[in-house]
Design a protein around this motif. Structure first.
Motif, PDB file in Angstrom:
ATOM      1  N   MET A  39       0.766  -1.266   0.148  1.00 40.05           N
ATOM      2  CA  MET A  39      -0.230  -0.135   0.013  1.00 40.05           C
ATOM      3  C   MET A  39       0.963   1.266   0.093  1.00 40.05           C
ATOM      4  O   MET A  39       0.619   2.263  -0.757  1.00 40.05           O
ATOM      5  N   GLY A  42       2.380   1.977  -3.331  1.00 46.45           N
ATOM      6  CA  GLY A  42       1.293   2.063  -4.299  1.00 46.45           C
ATOM      7  C   GLY A  42       1.018   0.852  -5.168  1.00 46.45           C
ATOM      8  O   GLY A  42       0.738   0.961  -6.447  1.00 46.45           O
ATOM      9  N   GLU A  45      -2.709  -2.162  -6.213  1.00 49.32           N
ATOM     10  CA  GLU A  45      -3.625  -2.241  -7.499  1.00 49.32           C
ATOM     11  C   GLU A  45      -3.069  -2.982  -8.463  1.00 49.32           C
ATOM     12  O   GLU A  45      -3.754  -3.610  -9.298  1.00 49.32           O
ATOM     13  N   THR A  46      -1.557  -2.717  -8.568  1.00 49.11           N
ATOM     14  CA  THR A  46      -1.027  -3.797  -9.389  1.00 49.11           C
ATOM     15  C   THR A  46      -1.090  -5.211  -9.204  1.00 49.11           C
ATOM     16  O   THR A  46      -1.391  -6.119 -10.041  1.00 49.11           O
ATOM     17  N   GLN A  50      -8.111  -7.505  -9.711  1.00 49.84           N
ATOM     18  CA  GLN A  50      -9.097  -6.575  -9.913  1.00 49.84           C
ATOM     19  C   GLN A  50      -8.872  -5.392  -9.312  1.00 49.84           C
ATOM     20  O   GLN A  50      -8.934  -5.349  -7.812  1.00 49.84           O
ATOM     21  N   SER A  51      -8.645  -4.168  -9.892  1.00 54.33           N
ATOM     22  CA  SER A  51      -8.077  -3.116  -9.188  1.00 54.33           C
ATOM     23  C   SER A  51      -8.883  -2.558  -8.358  1.00 54.33           C
ATOM     24  O   SER A  51      -8.395  -1.742  -7.247  1.00 54.33           O
ATOM     25  N   ASP A  52     -10.231  -2.616  -8.213  1.00 52.99           N
ATOM     26  CA  ASP A  52     -11.035  -2.109  -7.197  1.00 52.99           C
ATOM     27  C   ASP A  52     -10.699  -2.688  -5.766  1.00 52.99           C
ATOM     28  O   ASP A  52     -10.982  -2.205  -4.899  1.00 52.99           O
ATOM     29  N   GLY A  54      -7.949  -3.647  -4.595  1.00 52.78           N
ATOM     30  CA  GLY A  54      -6.676  -2.907  -3.979  1.00 52.78           C
ATOM     31  C   GLY A  54      -7.400  -1.620  -3.355  1.00 52.78           C
ATOM     32  O   GLY A  54      -6.737  -0.984  -2.174  1.00 52.78           O
ATOM     33  N   LYS A  55      -8.276  -0.906  -4.026  1.00 53.70           N
ATOM     34  CA  LYS A  55      -8.505   0.591  -3.749  1.00 53.70           C
ATOM     35  C   LYS A  55      -9.427   0.286  -2.335  1.00 53.70           C
ATOM     36  O   LYS A  55      -9.284   1.133  -1.418  1.00 53.70           O
ATOM     37  N   GLN A  56     -10.287  -0.889  -2.039  1.00 50.20           N
ATOM     38  CA  GLN A  56     -10.807  -0.744  -0.904  1.00 50.20           C
ATOM     39  C   GLN A  56     -10.147  -1.292   0.220  1.00 50.20           C
ATOM     40  O   GLN A  56     -10.428  -1.167   1.350  1.00 50.20           O
ATOM     41  N   GLN A  58      -7.458  -0.302   1.946  1.00 52.37           N
ATOM     42  CA  GLN A  58      -7.094   0.367   3.235  1.00 52.37           C
ATOM     43  C   GLN A  58      -8.199   0.666   4.069  1.00 52.37           C
ATOM     44  O   GLN A  58      -7.880   0.619   5.297  1.00 52.37           O
TER      45      GLN A  58
END
Ligand code: AMP
Length: 195
Positions: A39, A42, A45-46, A50-52, A54-56, A58
């Protein structure tokens, strides 16, 4: 040597995983650290298929919830791909529910790597809350600690029976001193887990 360390937050399993991994010269794969590190860089998400997801992550970590299983499996797949893990490892923080333990079986089967044993750190709940409050990690409010324990009780505790039935569970009294715990694990594991 391939071991899974299982236990509630505050049970001391991360400290033991780090020190025993150094002694045995194998990596300790702490999923909390791997997540925080990915995290901070960064990279999550890589790694996530599914990149979303990674977004959730944190927000889920901040709330004391588990991040999605798929994200964890993606992270573990990447970790097991590293050359350092080819001769053994200690898993600290994975699997944390039944779906993850099944995913671990599948990942290991594909890689042709069996795990040896699962070390379960048994600590009474009141002792855990005390220890975590004393440890004072950022964001460790009592509410958050209780939330993380609830998630552990609901999702991770079923793994104890799951591995006990497989006859690969070693139970350690996690209320002992760190040195006593290290000695207890070393005496049980050494003769058995050379895989
Ligand atoms: P830890 O440092 O092991 O306590 O992990 C910190 C946080 O990372 C947890 O509260 C979860 O939000 C997340 N986490 C770590 N390992 C996993 C896992 N195997 N499955 C889902 N979430 C995890």
């Amino acid at each position: 040597m391939r071991l899974v360390f299982l236990g509630p937050p505050g049970s001391g399993k991360s400290t033991q995983a780090a020190s025993l991994a150094a002694r045995w010269r194998i990596p300790s794969l702490s999923t909390g650290d791997l997540l925080r590190d990915a995290m901070a860089k960064g990279r999550l998400e890589t790694i996530a298929s599914q990149s979303d997801l990674g977004k959730q992550a944190q927000a889920q970590m901040d709330a004391g919830e588990l991040v999605p299983d798929q994200l964890m499996v993606d992270l573990m797949r990447e970790s097991f791909g590293a050359p350092a893990t080819q001769h053994g490892w200690i898993l600290d923080g994975f699997p944390r529910n039944l779906a993850q333990s099944q995913a671990l079986d599948t990942l290991l089967q594909i890689m042709g790597q069996p795990y040896g044993q699962v070390v379960y750190f048994d600590v009474p709940e009141n002792k855990l809350v005390d220890r975590m409050l004393k440890r004072g990690r950022q964001n460790d409010s009592e509410d958050l600690i209780r939330q993380r324990l609830q998630v552990y009780n609901e999702q991770t505790v079923p793994l104890i029976d799951f591995y006990r039935r497989r006859q690969c569970l070693v139970e350690i009294d996690g209320s002992l001193s760190p040195q006593e715990i290290t000695d207890a694990i070393s005496s049980v594991i050494k003769p058995l887990a050379i895989v």
